[in-house]
Design an enzyme around this catalytic site. Sequence first.
Site, PDB file in Angstrom:
ATOM      1  CE  LYS A  10      -1.771   6.584   0.502  1.00  0.00           C
ATOM      2  NZ  LYS A  10      -2.234   5.482  -0.341  1.00  0.00           N
ATOM      3  N   PRO A  95       4.347  11.208  -7.329  1.00  0.00           N
ATOM      4  CG  PRO A  95       4.959   9.012  -7.856  1.00  0.00           C
ATOM      5  CD  PRO A  95       5.085  10.059  -6.780  1.00  0.00           C
ATOM      6  N   GLY A  99      -1.747   6.704  -6.205  1.00  0.00           N
ATOM      7  CA  GLY A  99      -1.939   5.847  -5.040  1.00  0.00           C
ATOM      8  C   GLY A  99      -0.896   6.099  -3.964  1.00  0.00           C
ATOM      9  CG  MET A 100       2.656   6.558  -4.297  1.00  0.00           C
ATOM     10  SD  MET A 100       4.391   6.682  -4.734  1.00  0.00           S
ATOM     11  CE  MET A 100       5.155   6.504  -3.105  1.00  0.00           C
ATOM     12  N   GLY A 102      -0.464  11.917  -3.079  1.00  0.00           N
ATOM     13  CA  GLY A 102       0.136  13.197  -3.449  1.00  0.00           C
ATOM     14  C   GLY A 102      -0.835  14.362  -3.272  1.00  0.00           C
ATOM     15  N   GLY A 103      -2.079  14.192  -3.675  1.00  0.00           N
ATOM     16  CA  GLY A 103      -3.078  15.256  -3.511  1.00  0.00           C
ATOM     17  C   GLY A 103      -3.363  15.503  -2.038  1.00  0.00           C
ATOM     18  CB  ALA A 105       1.185  15.082   0.209  1.00  0.00           C
ATOM     19  CG  ASP A 137      -5.509   8.225   1.853  1.00  0.00           C
ATOM     20  OD1 ASP A 137      -6.117   7.485   2.660  1.00  0.00           O
ATOM     21  OD2 ASP A 137      -5.171   7.870   0.711  1.00  0.00           O
TER      22      ASP A 137
HETATM   23  O1  C5P Z   1     -11.913  10.386   1.224  1.00  0.00           O
HETATM   24  P1  C5P Z   1     -11.496  10.602  -0.192  1.00  0.00           P
HETATM   25  O2  C5P Z   1     -12.158  11.784  -0.830  1.00  0.00           O
HETATM   26  O3  C5P Z   1     -10.013  10.618  -0.389  1.00  0.00           O
HETATM   27  O4  C5P Z   1     -11.996   9.311  -0.976  1.00  0.00           O
HETATM   28  C1  C5P Z   1     -12.002   9.277  -2.386  1.00  0.00           C
HETATM   29  C2  C5P Z   1     -12.954   8.161  -2.815  1.00  0.00           C
HETATM   30  O5  C5P Z   1     -12.393   6.887  -2.494  1.00  0.00           O
HETATM   31  C3  C5P Z   1     -14.313   8.175  -2.154  1.00  0.00           C
HETATM   32  O6  C5P Z   1     -15.192   8.990  -2.859  1.00  0.00           O
HETATM   33  C4  C5P Z   1     -14.728   6.712  -2.222  1.00  0.00           C
HETATM   34  O7  C5P Z   1     -15.188   6.404  -3.519  1.00  0.00           O
HETATM   35  C5  C5P Z   1     -13.405   5.989  -2.064  1.00  0.00           C
HETATM   36  N1  C5P Z   1     -13.131   5.576  -0.667  1.00  0.00           N
HETATM   37  C6  C5P Z   1     -13.848   4.539  -0.110  1.00  0.00           C
HETATM   38  N2  C5P Z   1     -13.590   4.143   1.173  1.00  0.00           N
HETATM   39  C7  C5P Z   1     -12.631   4.747   1.894  1.00  0.00           C
HETATM   40  C8  C5P Z   1     -11.872   5.805   1.353  1.00  0.00           C
HETATM   41  C9  C5P Z   1     -12.144   6.199   0.049  1.00  0.00           C
HETATM   42  O8  C5P Z   1     -14.721   3.956  -0.750  1.00  0.00           O
HETATM   43  N3  C5P Z   1     -12.385   4.329   3.134  1.00  0.00           N
END
Ligand code: C5P
Length: 297
Positions: A10, A95, A99-100, A102-103, A105, A137
């Site tokens: 994405k 990648p 920031g896309m 991938g994890g 996905a 995500d």
């Molecule tokens: O939800 P996820 O585990 O992918 O988020 C990874 C990190 O990104 C979170 O631990 C947080 O530090 C940050 N994050 C955030 N606000 C969001 C999504 C992610 O601060 N809306």
Amino acid sequence: MSVTVRVPAKVNVQLAVGAARPDGYHDLANVFLAVGLYDEVTVTPAESLTVTCTGPDAGQVPLDRTNLAARAAELLADRYGIDPAVHIHIAKDIPVAGGMAGGSADGAGALLACDALWSTGASRQELLDICAELGSDVPFSLVGGAALGTGRGERLTELPVGGAFHWVFAVADGGLSTPAVYREFDRLNEGAHVPEPVASPLLLDALRTGDPGALAAALVNDLQPAALSLRPSLADTLAAGTDAGALAALVSGSGPTTAFLAKDDDAAQQIAEALLASGTCRTARVALAPAPGATVL
Ligand code: C5P
């Protein structure tokens, strides 16, 4: 018997970030667009839960239970009282730590693949709930297309898209940690008033009409200053793509992948070549959007 799921990367065409919440997350107006770079996740019955990964960046992918694909299998198995004895293979083309998503996905892909393998009969909503538990995500990786994510990005409203958009992605050396980029966002905004994040009507219009010029004018990523602060060299990559004729350039999500919108396929190829020649990135990839969400092959 094996099941293979193909799942897209994405780009965030709008990432509006609010102030840090008491739980540490940030409220978002997050407009996701799925792009045609894919991982393929294959699950096969095995003695125990194992993960392998192939692809150019496979060495950077964790193969233990921290991998979102493994966690997806465990969560689904837990819910249905199944032993998560599967081998998960990830053929990685997205990648890593870029920031896309991938994890994310791989999490959505493994969930859909295990669901098909085990015939759980889980509803779409149950799968989306498990995705939200895996990460902010992950639900979007299941859904694909385009969607507005609110809350921490996990509450999705699907969006209409009126045409195909041509993108170029410049992949940087090494990843950026998403939590670190959000922490830098907080540091840069300390003491400032951070407005409530809202979706831009101009951006939603540009998606609906499929107009790349209008979309270029509306692209915005509130995490970009934080990503540039942690990785100042990304400014050179952005400039190289803009000089090569990109309609717009921005950091993809929390970076360090940078994204360039092109007016057509020829322009995209030219921008990709110029980015590679500039020496400001490791590799450049051309991709079309929107792409479908996680799909059983
Ligand atoms: O939800 P996820 O585990 O992918 O988020 C990874 C990190 O990104 C979170 O631990 C947080 O530090 C940050 N994050 C955030 N606000 C969001 C999504 C992610 O601060 N809306």
